[in-house]
Scaffold this active site. Structure first.
Site, mmCIF file in Angstrom:
data_model
loop_
_atom_site.group_PDB
_atom_site.id
_atom_site.type_symbol
_atom_site.label_atom_id
_atom_site.label_comp_id
_atom_site.label_asym_id
_atom_site.label_seq_id
_atom_site.Cartn_x
_atom_site.Cartn_y
_atom_site.Cartn_z
ATOM 1 N N ASP A 1 0.798 -1.248 -0.067
ATOM 2 C CA ASP A 1 0.085 0.147 0.127
ATOM 3 C C ASP A 1 0.756 1.308 0.054
ATOM 4 O OD1 ASP A 1 1.003 -0.328 2.799
ATOM 5 O OD2 ASP A 1 -0.993 -1.180 3.187
ATOM 6 N N ASN B 1 -7.973 -3.098 14.254
ATOM 7 C CA ASN B 1 -9.441 -3.257 13.878
ATOM 8 C C ASN B 1 -9.322 -4.381 12.938
ATOM 9 O OD1 ASN B 1 -8.191 -1.976 11.581
ATOM 10 N ND2 ASN B 1 -9.650 -0.516 11.206
ATOM 11 N N HIS C 1 -7.425 -4.799 10.320
ATOM 12 C CA HIS C 1 -7.153 -4.711 8.686
ATOM 13 C C HIS C 1 -5.640 -5.145 8.328
ATOM 14 C CE1 HIS C 1 -5.136 -0.741 9.973
ATOM 15 N NE2 HIS C 1 -4.094 -1.513 9.286
ATOM 16 N N GLU D 1 -9.613 -2.305 5.163
ATOM 17 C CA GLU D 1 -10.226 -1.853 6.351
ATOM 18 C C GLU D 1 -11.585 -2.744 6.572
ATOM 19 O OE1 GLU D 1 -9.051 -0.099 8.495
ATOM 20 O OE2 GLU D 1 -8.127 2.017 7.760
#
Length: 254
Positions: free
Chosen positions: A67, A136, A138, A143
């Protein structure tokens, strides 16, 4: 699924580097999927030392990063392009033209995403993919969502992710709100996935790997379907995971 429990971050990093070096030495033209963040820095340091000692050769390796932030130029000190050159590429004998990081400043981001996806496929896919995990759940910048996005895409970063990354910027307002990320498809097509976890606060997300339930609201959960997954985890985090099941191969190291 193979779980390797290490007693320290140094042991964890050394083991990760050994697994990467084994892949490269077995296949010198390996395609590596790389990650950024604080977790893999120790592994990169170990690989640099191994390269300098002649134990691993990067000259034929191709890399793809997961990314990049949208809006940050490669020379920005918080871009992932900058991170990779600062923490690995500048210190090993890798060919610059064989390193690939998605552009966050392309004029046409959808076209950039499609081109990146095609290039990974053209190179034959990823031999080994390094992953960390967010609080979370990811992976990459995939996400929590109502569904998995398969291809490389532009993502709106979750508020929890922005909050977690704010420590790297002078002000929270400077954290980019979007990123380009490799999708779940390319990650799951990697022939080997190496998930590195060194933070017990992420244990709840990692527990989803042992739940038997795949939930796009916890993206890391999909990795339980991967046929060749290795999890490297520190002992404190491992103590919070259900690792006593017969279906797991648990190795204690360090």
């Amino acid at each position: 699924m193979r779980v390797i429990v290490s007693g320290s971050y140094q042991d964890l990093s050394k083991k990760a580097a050994e697994i990467m070096a084994e892949q490269i030495n077995k296949k010198p033209e390996s395609v590596l999927g790389l990650a950024t963040g604080s977790t893999p820095i120790g592994m990169y340091k170990e690989l640099i030392a191994m390269n300098k000692d002649g134990k691993v050769d990067f000259s034929k390796v191709t890399t793809f990063n997961l990314d990049e932030y949208v809006g940050l130029t490669p020379d920005h000190d918080q871009s992932y392009d900058y991170f990779m050159w600062d923490n690995l590429f500048s210190h090993v004998n890798i060919m610059k033209e064989q390193t690939n990081i998605p552009s966050g400043i392309a004029a046409d981001l959808p076209t950039e995403c499609a081109s990146y996806e095609k290039l990974v496929a053209k190179k034959g896919g990823i031999d080994i993919q390094i992953l960390g995990v967010g609080h979370n759940g990811h992976i990459g910048f995939n996400e929590p969502s109502d569904s998995f996005t398969i291809s490389t895409h532009v993502i709106e970063l979750a508020s929890q992710t922005i909050e977690a990354n704010a420590r790297f910027f002078e002000e929270k307002s400077q954290v980019p709100k979007k990123a380009v990320t490799m999708g779940i498809g390319a990650i799951m097509k990697a022939r080997h996935v190496l998930l590195i976890v060194n933070d017990k606060s992420k244990a709840e997300a990692v527990r989803q790997l042992f739940s038997g339930k795949v939930d796009p609201q916890v993206p890391v959960s999909i990795l339980q379907l991967h046929p060749n997954l290795t999890i490297l985890v520190d002992r404190e985090t491992a103590d919070l995971l259900p690792l006593n099941e017969d279906s797991r191969e648990v190795v204690l190291q360090g």
